[in-house]
Scaffold this active site. Structure first.
Site, short mmCIF file in Angstrom:
data_model
loop_
_atom_site.label_atom_id
_atom_site.label_comp_id
_atom_site.label_asym_id
_atom_site.label_seq_id
_atom_site.Cartn_x
_atom_site.Cartn_y
_atom_site.Cartn_z
N SER A 62 4.07 -2.82 8.38
CA SER A 62 2.80 -3.70 8.77
C SER A 62 2.87 -4.22 10.07
O SER A 62 3.56 -4.24 11.08
CB SER A 62 2.26 -4.37 7.59
N LYS B 97 -3.75 -2.05 9.60
CA LYS B 97 -2.71 -2.61 8.80
C LYS B 97 -3.14 -3.31 7.72
O LYS B 97 -2.74 -3.68 6.68
CB LYS B 97 -1.96 -3.45 9.97
#
Ligand code: HXC
Length: 260
Positions: free
Chosen positions: A146, A164
């Protein structure tokens, strides 16, 4: 050689790593191979796969490479099937394929926004979904790469921040829904990592020193920092950890050091 962990900490495991040819997840794929895992890597670019496979094999590892675009579900299914055909199973999935460029929201097209969401968020779902039956068999695990961009707000990164945030939601949801199958689902949120495509695109050289001085640990991250976090989270040392996105950023996001 990674001496923080016991030798061959991933011995006997098979890892499937998207974006596994270059950058952060390229490092993770190499670290997994060094730790004893057999590694399957995917990328859109065949030349990058060939170079990475050669590197891993020259260093004594086992690597299987397959071209796939994570946006294309059929291609993902094929890559998973070929990996199982080749290595017999999948224990660990790493979602590293990602898109990024700097752009003001008012200059970003709908297709530009959608392209990054498709690669990062939909791509992560596609791979998790396609690997589910295999992960169920091995009581395997997922590691999603992420970012910290969306914890506050990062100028010129609206598309990646949204993408993300979606990846983090996938990490949490799947950890809850697939925990009963023994599948752990975690993430890593890297901060500014030196010598990566992402950083080359996001951080102009003159801003590098300025940023370094604003990071609590006063240094940029290294790919090895992410490799170590990935080894920890995928090893038995983390066997009771699921649903977590581990921030590996030297404390950067807490100070909100974007240059808006
Ligand atoms: C504005 C852009 C653009 C740019 C592409 N687009 N680049 N818009 N500025 N620089 C728009 C295009 O105009 C088009 O929209 C749409 O996006 C799709 O572009 P394509 O080039 O056709 O797509 P594709 O070939 O699929 O490539 C997608 C890509 C990819 C996202 C541009 O090439 C890419 O990002 N590669 C970089 C990979 C990378 O760096 N990965 C590491 C990520 S780092 P229109 O409307 O014109 O059709 C990371 C970590 C972040 O994620 C955290 C760091 C701290």
């Amino acid at each position: 050689m990674n001496k923080i962990f016991a030798d061959n900490i991933l011995q006997g495991k098979v890892a499937f790593v998207t974006g596994g040819a270059t950058g952060i997840t390229g490092g993770v794929a190499r670290a997994f191979a060094e730790a004893g895992a057999k590694v399957a890597i995917t990328s859109r670019k065949e030349e990058n796969l060939i170079a990475q496979k050669q590197f891993i094999e020259e260093n004594g590892g086992e690597c299987f490479a397959v071209v796939a675009d994570v946006r294309d579900y059929a291609a993902v299914e094929n890559a998973i099937a070929k990996t199982v055909e080749h290595f017999g199973k999948i224990d660990i999935v790493v979602n590293g394929a990602a898109g990024n460029f700097l752009v003001k929201p008012e200059e970003l097209s709908a297709n530009g926004f959608g392209t990054v969401v498709d690669i990062d968020t939909k791509g992560t779902f596609n791979v998790c979904r396609a690997a589910f039956e295999e992960l169920k068999k091995t009581q395997g695990q997922i590691l999603n790469i992420s970012a910290t961009l969306h914890y506050l707000a990062t100028p010129m990164q609206i598309h990646v921040s949204a993408a993300k945030a979606g990846v983090d939601a996938i990490t949490r949801n799947l950890s809850v829904e697939w925990g009963r199958h023994g599948i752990r689902v975690n993430g890593i949120a890297p901060g500014p990592i030196e010598d990566t495509e992402g950083m080359k695109r996001l951080l102009p050289e003159p801003l590098k020193d300025k940023l370094k001085n604003k990071i609590p640990l006063r240094r940029m991250g290294q790919i090895k920092d992410i490799e170590d976090a990935a080894l920890f989270l995928t090893s038995d040392a983390a066997s009771y950890i699921t649903g977590v996105t581990l921030v590996v950023d030297g404390g950067q996001w807490l100070l909100g050091t974007s240059f808006g």
